[in-house]
Design a protein around this motif. Structure first.
Motif, PDB file in Angstrom:
ATOM      1  N   GLN A  27      -1.628 -13.515 -18.801  1.00  0.00           N
ATOM      2  CA  GLN A  27      -3.095 -13.670 -18.748  1.00  0.00           C
ATOM      3  C   GLN A  27      -3.929 -12.398 -17.303  1.00  0.00           C
ATOM      4  O   GLN A  27      -2.780 -12.474 -16.475  1.00  0.00           O
ATOM      5  CB  GLN A  27      -3.269 -15.332 -18.203  1.00  0.00           C
ATOM      6  N   SER A  28      -4.563 -12.389 -17.135  1.00  0.00           N
ATOM      7  CA  SER A  28      -5.201 -11.493 -16.291  1.00  0.00           C
ATOM      8  C   SER A  28      -5.999 -12.252 -15.186  1.00  0.00           C
ATOM      9  O   SER A  28      -6.500 -13.363 -15.625  1.00  0.00           O
ATOM     10  CB  SER A  28      -6.262 -10.692 -16.377  1.00  0.00           C
ATOM     11  N   GLN A  29      -5.337 -12.668 -13.700  1.00  0.00           N
ATOM     12  CA  GLN A  29      -6.201 -12.838 -12.853  1.00  0.00           C
ATOM     13  C   GLN A  29      -6.148 -12.146 -11.498  1.00  0.00           C
ATOM     14  O   GLN A  29      -5.801 -11.150 -11.869  1.00  0.00           O
ATOM     15  CB  GLN A  29      -5.226 -14.062 -12.650  1.00  0.00           C
ATOM     16  N   PRO A  30      -7.485 -12.342 -10.827  1.00  0.00           N
ATOM     17  CA  PRO A  30      -7.505 -11.729  -9.412  1.00  0.00           C
ATOM     18  C   PRO A  30      -6.356 -11.646  -9.284  1.00  0.00           C
ATOM     19  O   PRO A  30      -6.336 -12.882  -8.467  1.00  0.00           O
ATOM     20  CB  PRO A  30      -8.699 -12.304  -9.274  1.00  0.00           C
ATOM     21  N   PRO A  80      -7.259  -7.144 -10.190  1.00  0.00           N
ATOM     22  CA  PRO A  80      -6.648  -7.824 -11.510  1.00  0.00           C
ATOM     23  C   PRO A  80      -5.505  -7.604 -11.569  1.00  0.00           C
ATOM     24  O   PRO A  80      -4.527  -6.505 -11.786  1.00  0.00           O
ATOM     25  CB  PRO A  80      -7.558  -7.038 -13.057  1.00  0.00           C
ATOM     26  N   THR A  81      -4.554  -8.325 -11.494  1.00  0.00           N
ATOM     27  CA  THR A  81      -3.217  -8.305 -12.102  1.00  0.00           C
ATOM     28  C   THR A  81      -2.745  -8.932 -12.999  1.00  0.00           C
ATOM     29  O   THR A  81      -3.242 -10.807 -13.722  1.00  0.00           O
ATOM     30  CB  THR A  81      -2.053  -8.962 -10.844  1.00  0.00           C
ATOM     31  N   ASP A  82      -1.748  -9.013 -14.227  1.00  0.00           N
ATOM     32  CA  ASP A  82      -1.199  -9.615 -15.056  1.00  0.00           C
ATOM     33  C   ASP A  82      -0.100 -11.226 -14.562  1.00  0.00           C
ATOM     34  O   ASP A  82       0.659 -10.196 -14.089  1.00  0.00           O
ATOM     35  CB  ASP A  82      -0.243  -8.837 -15.917  1.00  0.00           C
ATOM     36  N   VAL A  83      -1.031 -11.811 -15.048  1.00  0.00           N
ATOM     37  CA  VAL A  83       0.607 -13.088 -15.262  1.00  0.00           C
ATOM     38  C   VAL A  83       1.228 -13.181 -16.282  1.00  0.00           C
ATOM     39  O   VAL A  83       0.691 -13.696 -17.578  1.00  0.00           O
ATOM     40  CB  VAL A  83      -0.340 -14.263 -14.727  1.00  0.00           C
ATOM     41  N   GLY A 127       3.971 -18.996 -26.295  1.00  0.00           N
ATOM     42  CA  GLY A 127       4.314 -18.865 -25.210  1.00  0.00           C
ATOM     43  C   GLY A 127       4.190 -20.088 -24.248  1.00  0.00           C
ATOM     44  O   GLY A 127       3.368 -20.821 -24.273  1.00  0.00           O
ATOM     45  N   GLY A 128       4.589 -19.412 -23.191  1.00  0.00           N
ATOM     46  CA  GLY A 128       3.906 -20.801 -21.746  1.00  0.00           C
ATOM     47  C   GLY A 128       2.812 -20.172 -21.486  1.00  0.00           C
ATOM     48  O   GLY A 128       2.390 -21.031 -20.285  1.00  0.00           O
ATOM     49  N   ASP A 129       1.834 -19.957 -21.926  1.00  0.00           N
ATOM     50  CA  ASP A 129       0.477 -19.643 -21.166  1.00  0.00           C
ATOM     51  C   ASP A 129      -0.469 -20.534 -21.915  1.00  0.00           C
ATOM     52  O   ASP A 129      -1.114 -21.034 -22.118  1.00  0.00           O
ATOM     53  CB  ASP A 129       0.006 -17.726 -21.345  1.00  0.00           C
ATOM     54  N   PRO A 177      -2.703 -28.024 -24.082  1.00  0.00           N
ATOM     55  CA  PRO A 177      -2.540 -28.291 -23.078  1.00  0.00           C
ATOM     56  C   PRO A 177      -1.803 -28.036 -21.954  1.00  0.00           C
ATOM     57  O   PRO A 177      -1.314 -28.144 -20.493  1.00  0.00           O
ATOM     58  CB  PRO A 177      -2.459 -30.085 -23.329  1.00  0.00           C
ATOM     59  N   ASP A 178      -0.092 -27.901 -22.552  1.00  0.00           N
ATOM     60  CA  ASP A 178       1.183 -27.235 -22.396  1.00  0.00           C
ATOM     61  C   ASP A 178       1.534 -26.360 -22.590  1.00  0.00           C
ATOM     62  O   ASP A 178       0.801 -25.330 -23.735  1.00  0.00           O
ATOM     63  CB  ASP A 178       1.662 -28.721 -22.104  1.00  0.00           C
ATOM     64  N   SER A 179       2.646 -25.836 -22.530  1.00  0.00           N
ATOM     65  CA  SER A 179       2.937 -24.060 -22.997  1.00  0.00           C
ATOM     66  C   SER A 179       3.629 -25.007 -24.276  1.00  0.00           C
ATOM     67  O   SER A 179       3.986 -25.892 -24.514  1.00  0.00           O
ATOM     68  CB  SER A 179       4.660 -24.449 -21.872  1.00  0.00           C
TER      69      SER A 179
END
Length: 356
Positions: A246-249, A255-258, A278-280, A301-303
């Motif tokens: 996931q791209s987050q600021p 932007p950085t990849d999580v 995935g865990g996302d 809701p969760d992983s």
């Protein structure tokens, strides 16, 4: 009334799900193993009770002495095998509820698979061994095969067994050679020894039903698709790709990849496509041949901990529970563990251009 496209299963486990699997014949019979020390058998197609949103029914619970790390069906819908933290491989009679110990390792048993083609049960333990069992002859000692690393994932295709271990080691065994080795109590050499295409710890392995190869996933948001054929032409087809990111600021605004672990893989039984979880907290469908993503489902809701397609390919079971992505010290899956069953549309898992 027709079932919803996706529904939540009633009476889920009380802690995190380690594995789930549909029966080899029935598309409504589902086994689930959990860290709450139980294996659960469900009928996923029981209609919801009046006023209830959840569907399905819990048929039976099989209590174990310790957390259960894996479960699989055996020769039919009434036989199963479990593996867990009590170091044991157990045969479950799903009709009578009887539990029979097939073998005991000297450390927790991480994975167990059943080969219908060869009538073999194979377990992989953190004691760095495989045990190969003949479930039809409990008097026969299992064949013990030493491994060069601790196994983390395992899967069986019609003819091969794939074992992914620490240090990026992958051993592929010929299942017929394992059957011969069990009969003579002689451990065969691996059919192939490989180094994983993924740089980080393997989290899941799934075998292609076509018997052409397999997919692996890692804790570092990547999936690799590999082929058994060792020819240069075939090996040129293998590939790996990034996913479940996931791209987050970042603090400076860029932007950085999580990156999240890819916890689960499952191939569709007939189409050659596969699902990843995935865990996302997302599930994606992929066309393995076209090397493209077909679909991403809504965020859960969760992983996503585990995935399984039904034998007829019409249903996808999804286990959702808290992961460790946020470093929770007081972890508990109770009340947050859910099993969702999605009824797939006619062409939902079919590669593009091959619609019926």
């Amino acid at each position: 009334m027709a079932p919803a496209a996706q529904f939540e299963l009633a009476q889920p486990p009380n802690d995190a799900v380690s594995a789930l699997v549909f029966a080899p014949e029935s598309s409504s019979r589902l086994l689930v193993s959990s860290w709450d020390k139980n294996v659960y058998l469900y009928d996923t197609q029981t209609a919801a009770a009046e006023g209830e949103a959840q569907q399905g029914s819990l048929i039976q619970t099989f209590e174990h002495r310790a957390p259960v790390l894996d479960v699989c069906f055996g020769a039919n819908d009434d036989e199963a095998f479990s593996a867990g933290m009590d170091w044991q491989v157990i045969r479950l009679d799903l009709t009578s509820g009887e539990q029979t110990v097939l073998s005991k390792h000297s450390a927790p048993v991480r994975r167990v698979v059943y080969s219908r083609q060869n009538s073999l049960v194979i377990s992989a333990s953190w004691d760095s061994t495989l045990h190969v069992h003949n479930p039809n002859d409990t008097t026969q000692a299992p064949l013990e095969i030493p491994l060069p690393g601790k196994p983390h994932a395992m899967a069986a295709s019609p003819s091969k067994l794939i074992v992914a271990m620490t240090s990026r080691l992958v051993h592929i065994y010929d299942l017929s050679a394992l059957a011969t080795g069990l009969a003579s109590q002689t451990a065969p050499q691996p059919w192939q020894q490989r180094e994983s295409s993924l740089k980080f710890l393997t989290r899941a392995v799934a075998a292609m039903p076509s018997d052409a190869g397999y997919a692996t996933s890692s804790i570092e948001g990547r999936v690799a698709v590999e082929f058994f054929d060792a020819s240069a032409e075939s090996q040129a087809r293998k590939y790996a790709f990034k996913c479940h990111r996931q791209s987050q600021p970042s603090p400076d605004g860029a932007p950085t990849d999580v990156v999240y672990p890819v916890n689960a893989l499952a191939f569709h039984p007939t189409y050659g496509t596969f699902a990843s979880g995935g865990g996302d907290a997302t599930v994606a469908l992929w066309d393995a041949d076209a090397k493209r993503r077909m679909k991403v489902y809504q965020k859960f809701p969760d992983s996503v901990a585990a995935l399984a397609f039904s034998a007829d390919g019409r249903h996808l079971a999804i286990a959702v529970c808290p992961g460790f992505e946020t470093g929770m010290e007081d972890y508990s899956g109770e009340g947050r563990t859910k099993i969702l069953v999605r009824e797939l549309g006619e062409n939902e898992a079919l590669p593009k251009g091959k619609a019926k």
